[in-house]
Design a protein around this motif. Structure first.
Motif, PDB file in Angstrom:
ATOM      1  N   ARG A   1       0.832  -1.213   0.000  1.00  0.00           N
ATOM      2  CA  ARG A   1       0.000   0.000   0.000  1.00  0.00           C
ATOM      3  C   ARG A   1       0.861   1.256   0.000  1.00  0.00           C
ATOM      4  O   ARG A   1       0.541   2.255  -0.600  1.00  0.00           O
TER       5      ARG A   1
ATOM      6  N   ARG B   1      -7.679  -4.990  -1.246  1.00  0.00           N
ATOM      7  CA  ARG B   1      -9.146  -5.017  -1.250  1.00  0.00           C
ATOM      8  C   ARG B   1      -9.720  -4.511  -2.570  1.00  0.00           C
ATOM      9  O   ARG B   1     -10.921  -4.597  -2.785  1.00  0.00           O
TER      10      ARG B   1
ATOM     11  N   ASN C   1      -3.761  -6.237  11.181  1.00  0.00           N
ATOM     12  CA  ASN C   1      -3.892  -6.720  12.556  1.00  0.00           C
ATOM     13  C   ASN C   1      -3.746  -5.601  13.564  1.00  0.00           C
ATOM     14  O   ASN C   1      -3.121  -4.576  13.302  1.00  0.00           O
TER      15      ASN C   1
ATOM     16  N   SER D   1     -15.204  -2.495  16.251  1.00  0.00           N
ATOM     17  CA  SER D   1     -16.431  -2.068  15.562  1.00  0.00           C
ATOM     18  C   SER D   1     -16.683  -3.016  14.386  1.00  0.00           C
ATOM     19  O   SER D   1     -15.757  -3.698  13.919  1.00  0.00           O
TER      20      SER D   1
ATOM     21  N   ASN E   1     -16.903  -2.246  11.423  1.00  0.00           N
ATOM     22  CA  ASN E   1     -16.009  -1.859  10.319  1.00  0.00           C
ATOM     23  C   ASN E   1     -14.575  -2.331  10.553  1.00  0.00           C
ATOM     24  O   ASN E   1     -13.862  -2.653   9.598  1.00  0.00           O
ATOM     25  N   ALA E   2     -14.161  -2.389  11.817  1.00  0.00           N
ATOM     26  CA  ALA E   2     -12.805  -2.875  12.115  1.00  0.00           C
ATOM     27  C   ALA E   2     -12.701  -4.360  11.766  1.00  0.00           C
ATOM     28  O   ALA E   2     -11.725  -4.804  11.156  1.00  0.00           O
TER      29      ALA E   2
ATOM     30  N   SER F   1     -12.657  -4.690   8.075  1.00  0.00           N
ATOM     31  CA  SER F   1     -11.378  -4.270   7.474  1.00  0.00           C
ATOM     32  C   SER F   1     -10.372  -5.415   7.483  1.00  0.00           C
ATOM     33  O   SER F   1      -9.688  -5.666   6.490  1.00  0.00           O
TER      34      SER F   1
ATOM     35  N   ARG G   1       3.687  -5.572  16.872  1.00  0.00           N
ATOM     36  CA  ARG G   1       2.338  -5.072  17.090  1.00  0.00           C
ATOM     37  C   ARG G   1       1.625  -5.828  18.200  1.00  0.00           C
ATOM     38  O   ARG G   1       0.847  -5.269  18.958  1.00  0.00           O
ATOM     39  N   LEU G   2       1.885  -7.142  18.238  1.00  0.00           N
ATOM     40  CA  LEU G   2       1.056  -7.984  19.091  1.00  0.00           C
ATOM     41  C   LEU G   2       1.599  -8.227  20.481  1.00  0.00           C
ATOM     42  O   LEU G   2       0.864  -8.579  21.372  1.00  0.00           O
TER      43      LEU G   2
END
Ligand code: HXC
Length: 286
Positions: A52, A82, A111, A120, A122-123, A126, A228-229
Protein backbone atom coordinates in the motif's frame (compact mmCIF):
# COMPACT_ATOMS: atom_id res chain seq x y z
CA UNK A 1 25.50 -47.89 -14.20
CA UNK A 2 26.08 -44.65 -12.25
CA UNK A 3 23.21 -43.73 -9.96
CA UNK A 4 21.15 -40.71 -10.93
CA UNK A 5 21.46 -38.86 -7.65
CA UNK A 6 18.31 -36.90 -8.45
CA UNK A 7 16.30 -40.07 -8.29
CA UNK A 8 16.29 -39.59 -4.54
CA UNK A 9 17.79 -36.17 -3.91
CA UNK A 10 15.98 -32.99 -4.93
CA UNK A 11 17.97 -30.02 -6.12
CA UNK A 12 16.84 -27.65 -3.42
CA UNK A 13 18.62 -24.65 -1.92
CA UNK A 14 21.02 -24.30 -4.84
CA UNK A 15 21.83 -21.30 -6.94
CA UNK A 16 19.66 -21.13 -10.01
CA UNK A 17 16.77 -23.37 -8.97
CA UNK A 18 14.34 -20.51 -9.64
CA UNK A 19 16.10 -19.18 -12.76
CA UNK A 20 13.69 -17.61 -15.27
CA UNK A 21 10.87 -17.75 -12.72
CA UNK A 22 8.80 -14.92 -11.31
CA UNK A 23 7.31 -14.60 -7.84
CA UNK A 24 4.40 -12.20 -7.20
CA UNK A 25 3.94 -11.29 -3.54
CA UNK A 26 1.39 -9.13 -1.74
CA UNK A 27 2.56 -7.60 1.52
CA UNK A 28 6.03 -7.94 0.02
CA UNK A 29 7.54 -5.02 1.90
CA UNK A 30 6.75 -6.64 5.24
CA UNK A 31 9.36 -8.43 7.31
CA UNK A 32 8.24 -12.02 6.65
CA UNK A 33 7.22 -11.67 2.99
CA UNK A 34 10.30 -9.68 2.03
CA UNK A 35 12.46 -12.50 3.44
CA UNK A 36 10.48 -15.08 1.47
CA UNK A 37 10.96 -13.09 -1.75
CA UNK A 38 14.61 -12.32 -1.01
CA UNK A 39 15.37 -16.04 -0.71
CA UNK A 40 13.60 -16.78 -3.99
CA UNK A 41 15.51 -13.98 -5.70
CA UNK A 42 18.84 -15.17 -4.27
CA UNK A 43 18.14 -18.57 -5.86
CA UNK A 44 17.35 -17.15 -9.29
CA UNK A 45 13.83 -15.70 -9.38
CA UNK A 46 12.75 -12.26 -10.41
CA UNK A 47 10.00 -10.71 -8.35
CA UNK A 48 7.16 -8.27 -8.09
CA UNK A 49 6.18 -7.06 -4.63
CA UNK A 50 2.91 -5.31 -3.90
CA UNK A 51 2.13 -2.93 -1.06
CA UNK A 52 0.00 0.00 0.00
CA UNK A 53 2.87 2.33 0.86
CA UNK A 54 4.64 3.48 -2.31
CA UNK A 55 7.97 4.51 -0.79
CA UNK A 56 8.26 1.48 1.49
CA UNK A 57 7.42 -0.91 -1.36
CA UNK A 58 9.78 0.64 -3.90
CA UNK A 59 12.64 0.88 -1.39
CA UNK A 60 12.18 -2.76 -0.40
CA UNK A 61 12.14 -3.85 -4.05
CA UNK A 62 15.50 -2.16 -4.61
CA UNK A 63 16.88 -3.75 -1.48
CA UNK A 64 15.69 -7.26 -2.42
CA UNK A 65 17.24 -6.86 -5.88
CA UNK A 66 20.68 -6.77 -4.23
CA UNK A 67 20.22 -10.45 -3.28
CA UNK A 68 21.53 -11.50 -6.70
CA UNK A 69 23.46 -9.72 -9.38
CA UNK A 70 21.17 -9.08 -12.36
CA UNK A 71 17.95 -9.67 -10.42
CA UNK A 72 14.85 -7.76 -11.51
CA UNK A 73 12.53 -6.78 -8.67
CA UNK A 74 9.57 -4.48 -9.26
CA UNK A 75 7.87 -2.73 -6.35
CA UNK A 76 4.29 -1.67 -7.04
CA UNK A 77 2.93 0.58 -4.30
CA UNK A 78 -0.49 2.18 -3.81
CA UNK A 79 -2.14 -1.21 -4.26
CA UNK A 80 -4.73 -2.09 -1.64
CA UNK A 81 -5.49 -5.82 -1.93
CA UNK A 82 -9.15 -5.02 -1.25
CA UNK A 83 -9.31 -3.40 -4.71
CA UNK A 84 -9.44 -6.18 -7.36
CA UNK A 85 -8.85 -3.81 -10.28
CA UNK A 86 -5.58 -2.57 -8.75
CA UNK A 87 -4.36 -6.11 -8.14
CA UNK A 88 -5.29 -7.13 -11.67
CA UNK A 89 -3.33 -4.20 -13.09
CA UNK A 90 -0.34 -5.14 -10.91
CA UNK A 91 -0.47 -8.80 -11.99
CA UNK A 92 -0.72 -7.83 -15.66
CA UNK A 93 2.20 -5.41 -15.30
CA UNK A 94 4.29 -8.06 -13.53
CA UNK A 95 3.68 -10.63 -16.29
CA UNK A 96 4.31 -8.07 -19.01
CA UNK A 97 7.57 -6.74 -17.56
CA UNK A 98 8.98 -9.96 -16.12
CA UNK A 99 7.49 -12.49 -18.57
CA UNK A 100 5.38 -14.71 -16.31
CA UNK A 101 3.98 -15.32 -12.84
CA UNK A 102 5.13 -18.73 -11.61
CA UNK A 103 4.72 -18.36 -7.84
CA UNK A 104 2.30 -16.35 -5.72
CA UNK A 105 2.64 -15.45 -2.07
CA UNK A 106 -0.56 -13.98 -0.61
CA UNK A 107 0.92 -12.26 2.39
CA UNK A 108 -0.90 -8.96 2.91
CA UNK A 109 -2.54 -8.88 6.33
CA UNK A 110 -4.06 -6.47 8.80
CA UNK A 111 -3.89 -6.72 12.56
CA UNK A 112 -4.18 -4.98 15.90
CA UNK A 113 -4.88 -6.03 19.47
CA UNK A 114 -8.48 -5.56 20.57
CA UNK A 115 -11.14 -7.38 22.55
CA UNK A 116 -14.46 -8.27 20.89
CA UNK A 117 -16.22 -5.36 22.57
CA UNK A 118 -13.57 -2.90 21.33
CA UNK A 119 -13.92 -3.92 17.71
CA UNK A 120 -16.43 -2.07 15.56
CA UNK A 121 -18.17 -3.87 12.71
CA UNK A 122 -16.01 -1.86 10.32
CA UNK A 123 -12.81 -2.87 12.12
CA UNK A 124 -13.73 -6.56 11.83
CA UNK A 125 -14.68 -6.05 8.19
CA UNK A 126 -11.38 -4.27 7.47
CA UNK A 127 -9.31 -7.21 8.72
CA UNK A 128 -11.47 -9.81 6.97
CA UNK A 129 -11.36 -7.76 3.78
CA UNK A 130 -7.57 -7.41 3.82
CA UNK A 131 -6.91 -11.06 4.71
CA UNK A 132 -9.72 -13.01 3.03
CA UNK A 133 -10.94 -10.79 0.21
CA UNK A 134 -7.35 -9.67 -0.43
CA UNK A 135 -6.16 -13.28 -0.74
CA UNK A 136 -9.08 -14.07 -3.01
CA UNK A 137 -8.33 -11.04 -5.20
CA UNK A 138 -4.66 -12.06 -5.36
CA UNK A 139 -5.42 -15.58 -6.53
CA UNK A 140 -8.04 -14.39 -9.00
CA UNK A 141 -5.74 -11.82 -10.58
CA UNK A 142 -2.83 -14.24 -10.97
CA UNK A 143 -4.57 -17.56 -11.66
CA UNK A 144 -4.47 -17.44 -15.49
CA UNK A 145 -0.70 -16.81 -15.31
CA UNK A 146 -0.23 -19.59 -12.75
CA UNK A 147 -2.18 -22.06 -14.90
CA UNK A 148 0.04 -21.16 -17.86
CA UNK A 149 3.13 -21.70 -15.71
CA UNK A 150 1.84 -24.99 -14.24
CA UNK A 151 1.27 -26.38 -17.74
CA UNK A 152 4.96 -25.83 -18.52
CA UNK A 153 6.19 -27.40 -15.30
CA UNK A 154 4.34 -30.68 -14.96
CA UNK A 155 6.26 -33.47 -13.29
CA UNK A 156 5.79 -37.22 -13.08
CA UNK A 157 7.23 -37.13 -9.58
CA UNK A 158 10.15 -39.38 -10.48
CA UNK A 159 12.43 -37.26 -12.61
CA UNK A 160 13.31 -33.66 -12.02
CA UNK A 161 10.89 -31.34 -13.81
CA UNK A 162 12.91 -30.24 -16.84
CA UNK A 163 11.91 -26.60 -16.55
CA UNK A 164 11.85 -26.40 -12.78
CA UNK A 165 8.63 -25.76 -10.90
CA UNK A 166 5.75 -23.30 -11.31
CA UNK A 167 2.04 -22.72 -10.74
CA UNK A 168 2.27 -22.60 -6.97
CA UNK A 169 0.58 -20.56 -4.28
CA UNK A 170 1.44 -19.95 -0.63
CA UNK A 171 -0.96 -18.16 1.69
CA UNK A 172 0.65 -16.69 4.78
CA UNK A 173 -1.66 -17.43 7.70
CA UNK A 174 -1.25 -17.79 11.48
CA UNK A 175 -1.88 -20.28 14.30
CA UNK A 176 -4.06 -17.96 16.38
CA UNK A 177 -7.30 -19.74 15.52
CA UNK A 178 -6.13 -23.29 16.33
CA UNK A 179 -6.86 -22.85 19.99
CA UNK A 180 -8.46 -19.42 20.35
CA UNK A 181 -6.48 -16.29 21.12
CA UNK A 182 -7.67 -13.38 23.23
CA UNK A 183 -7.58 -9.93 21.54
CA UNK A 184 -7.35 -11.66 18.16
CA UNK A 185 -10.90 -12.76 17.30
CA UNK A 186 -10.93 -10.65 14.13
CA UNK A 187 -7.65 -12.10 12.80
CA UNK A 188 -8.56 -15.61 13.90
CA UNK A 189 -11.76 -15.47 11.86
CA UNK A 190 -9.89 -14.04 8.88
CA UNK A 191 -7.04 -16.54 8.93
CA UNK A 192 -9.45 -19.48 9.30
CA UNK A 193 -11.03 -18.22 6.09
CA UNK A 194 -7.65 -18.00 4.37
CA UNK A 195 -6.83 -21.59 5.41
CA UNK A 196 -10.16 -22.82 4.04
CA UNK A 197 -9.63 -20.95 0.79
CA UNK A 198 -6.25 -22.56 0.27
CA UNK A 199 -7.68 -26.08 0.56
CA UNK A 200 -10.46 -25.28 -1.90
CA UNK A 201 -7.95 -23.82 -4.37
CA UNK A 202 -5.79 -26.93 -3.95
CA UNK A 203 -8.63 -29.28 -4.79
CA UNK A 204 -10.28 -27.19 -7.46
CA UNK A 205 -7.15 -26.05 -9.33
CA UNK A 206 -4.97 -29.12 -8.64
CA UNK A 207 -5.99 -30.85 -11.88
CA UNK A 208 -4.49 -27.88 -13.75
CA UNK A 209 -1.15 -28.46 -12.01
CA UNK A 210 -1.60 -25.73 -9.40
CA UNK A 211 -0.58 -26.39 -5.81
CA UNK A 212 -1.88 -24.29 -2.94
CA UNK A 213 -0.51 -24.42 0.58
CA UNK A 214 -0.45 -22.36 3.75
CA UNK A 215 2.54 -21.36 5.84
CA UNK A 216 1.49 -20.57 9.40
CA UNK A 217 4.30 -18.72 11.17
CA UNK A 218 4.42 -18.67 14.94
CA UNK A 219 6.20 -15.91 16.87
CA UNK A 220 8.92 -14.68 14.52
CA UNK A 221 11.54 -12.24 15.77
CA UNK A 222 11.89 -8.75 14.29
CA UNK A 223 8.53 -8.76 12.55
CA UNK A 224 5.74 -6.20 12.49
CA UNK A 225 3.37 -8.89 13.72
CA UNK A 226 5.33 -9.58 16.89
CA UNK A 227 6.03 -5.88 17.42
CA UNK A 228 2.34 -5.07 17.09
CA UNK A 229 1.06 -7.98 19.09
CA UNK A 230 3.41 -8.39 21.99
CA UNK A 231 3.65 -5.90 24.75
CA UNK A 232 6.98 -5.82 26.55
CA UNK A 233 5.66 -7.55 29.63
CA UNK A 234 4.09 -10.45 27.72
CA UNK A 235 7.02 -10.91 25.34
CA UNK A 236 9.17 -12.82 27.84
CA UNK A 237 6.26 -15.12 28.69
CA UNK A 238 5.63 -15.83 24.99
CA UNK A 239 9.30 -16.54 24.45
CA UNK A 240 9.35 -19.10 27.26
CA UNK A 241 6.21 -20.75 25.89
CA UNK A 242 7.93 -21.72 22.66
CA UNK A 243 9.22 -25.31 23.09
CA UNK A 244 12.38 -24.50 21.15
CA UNK A 245 13.08 -21.75 23.70
CA UNK A 246 13.35 -18.98 21.16
CA UNK A 247 11.41 -16.99 18.60
CA UNK A 248 11.69 -18.06 14.99
CA UNK A 249 13.56 -16.11 12.34
CA UNK A 250 12.33 -14.80 9.01
CA UNK A 251 14.94 -17.07 7.42
CA UNK A 252 13.06 -20.06 8.78
CA UNK A 253 9.89 -18.89 7.02
CA UNK A 254 11.93 -18.34 3.84
CA UNK A 255 13.24 -21.91 4.10
CA UNK A 256 9.69 -23.26 4.35
CA UNK A 257 8.79 -21.20 1.28
CA UNK A 258 11.66 -22.63 -0.77
CA UNK A 259 10.69 -26.13 0.28
CA UNK A 260 7.11 -25.67 -0.94
CA UNK A 261 8.02 -23.87 -4.16
CA UNK A 262 10.96 -26.12 -5.09
CA UNK A 263 11.14 -29.58 -6.57
CA UNK A 264 10.93 -30.93 -3.02
CA UNK A 265 7.38 -29.65 -2.59
CA UNK A 266 5.95 -31.12 -5.80
CA UNK A 267 3.42 -33.41 -4.13
CA UNK A 268 2.43 -31.18 -1.20
CA UNK A 269 -0.99 -29.67 -1.89
CA UNK A 270 -3.74 -28.31 0.35
CA UNK A 271 -1.52 -28.48 3.43
CA UNK A 272 -0.62 -26.09 6.20
CA UNK A 273 3.04 -25.97 7.16
CA UNK A 274 3.23 -24.62 10.70
CA UNK A 275 6.59 -23.03 11.41
CA UNK A 276 6.37 -22.08 15.05
CA UNK A 277 8.87 -24.15 17.05
CA UNK A 278 5.93 -26.18 18.36
CA UNK A 279 4.36 -23.12 20.00
CA UNK A 280 0.69 -23.75 19.27
CA UNK A 281 0.82 -27.22 20.80
CA UNK A 282 1.47 -25.58 24.14
CA UNK A 283 -1.85 -23.69 24.12
CA UNK A 284 -3.47 -24.00 27.48
CA UNK A 285 -0.34 -25.29 29.18
CA UNK A 286 1.59 -22.04 29.54
C1 HXC B 1 -9.71 -1.31 17.45
C2 HXC B 1 -9.19 -0.43 15.37
C3 HXC B 1 -7.81 -0.42 15.70
C4 HXC B 1 -7.44 -0.88 17.01
C5 HXC B 1 -8.05 0.36 13.69
N1 HXC B 1 -9.29 0.04 14.11
N2 HXC B 1 -7.14 0.07 14.63
N3 HXC B 1 -10.13 -0.88 16.22
N4 HXC B 1 -8.40 -1.32 17.84
N5 HXC B 1 -6.17 -0.88 17.41
C6 HXC B 1 -10.53 0.22 13.40
C7 HXC B 1 -10.79 1.68 13.00
O1 HXC B 1 -11.28 2.44 14.07
C8 HXC B 1 -11.82 1.50 11.90
O2 HXC B 1 -13.10 1.23 12.43
C9 HXC B 1 -11.37 0.21 11.23
O3 HXC B 1 -10.52 -0.48 12.16
C10 HXC B 1 -10.57 0.46 9.97
O4 HXC B 1 -9.49 1.31 10.29
P1 HXC B 1 -8.77 2.20 9.20
O5 HXC B 1 -7.54 2.72 9.79
O6 HXC B 1 -9.74 3.14 8.60
O7 HXC B 1 -8.54 1.12 8.08
P2 HXC B 1 -7.31 0.74 7.25
O8 HXC B 1 -6.50 1.93 6.90
O9 HXC B 1 -7.81 -0.06 6.17
O10 HXC B 1 -6.42 -0.15 8.26
C11 HXC B 1 -6.60 -1.52 8.40
C12 HXC B 1 -6.04 -2.00 9.76
C13 HXC B 1 -4.61 -1.50 9.97
C14 HXC B 1 -6.08 -3.52 9.77
C15 HXC B 1 -6.93 -1.47 10.83
O11 HXC B 1 -4.14 -1.96 11.21
C16 HXC B 1 -3.70 -1.90 8.88
O12 HXC B 1 -3.75 -1.38 7.77
N6 HXC B 1 -2.80 -2.81 9.08
C17 HXC B 1 -1.89 -3.27 7.97
C18 HXC B 1 -0.59 -3.64 8.46
C19 HXC B 1 -0.65 -4.69 9.52
O13 HXC B 1 -1.55 -4.76 10.33
N7 HXC B 1 0.37 -5.52 9.56
C20 HXC B 1 0.51 -6.50 10.60
C21 HXC B 1 0.27 -7.76 10.10
S1 HXC B 1 0.82 -8.86 11.31
P3 HXC B 1 -14.25 2.37 12.52
O14 HXC B 1 -15.43 1.66 13.06
O15 HXC B 1 -13.71 3.40 13.46
O16 HXC B 1 -14.44 2.89 11.12
C22 HXC B 1 -0.13 -10.17 11.22
C23 HXC B 1 0.38 -11.29 12.04
C24 HXC B 1 -0.72 -12.12 12.58
O17 HXC B 1 -1.07 -10.20 10.54
C25 HXC B 1 -0.19 -13.29 13.37
C26 HXC B 1 0.78 -12.96 14.45
C27 HXC B 1 1.28 -14.11 15.25
Amino acid sequence: MPMDRYEYVSDVWRDGIFDNKVVFCTGGAGSICSAQVRAMVALGANACIIGRNVEKTETMAKDIATARSGAKVIGIGAVDVRRPELLQAAADRCAKELGSIDFVIAGAAGNFLATMDQISPNALKSVIDIDVLGSYNTVKATLPYLVESAAKHRTDGKTRPANGTGGRIIFVSATLHYSGTALQSHVSVAKAGVDAMSVSVAIEQGPKGITSNVIAPGPIADTEGVARLSKKETRVKAYKAVPTGRYGSVKEIADATIYLFSDSGNYVNGETLVVDGGHWHTAGTS
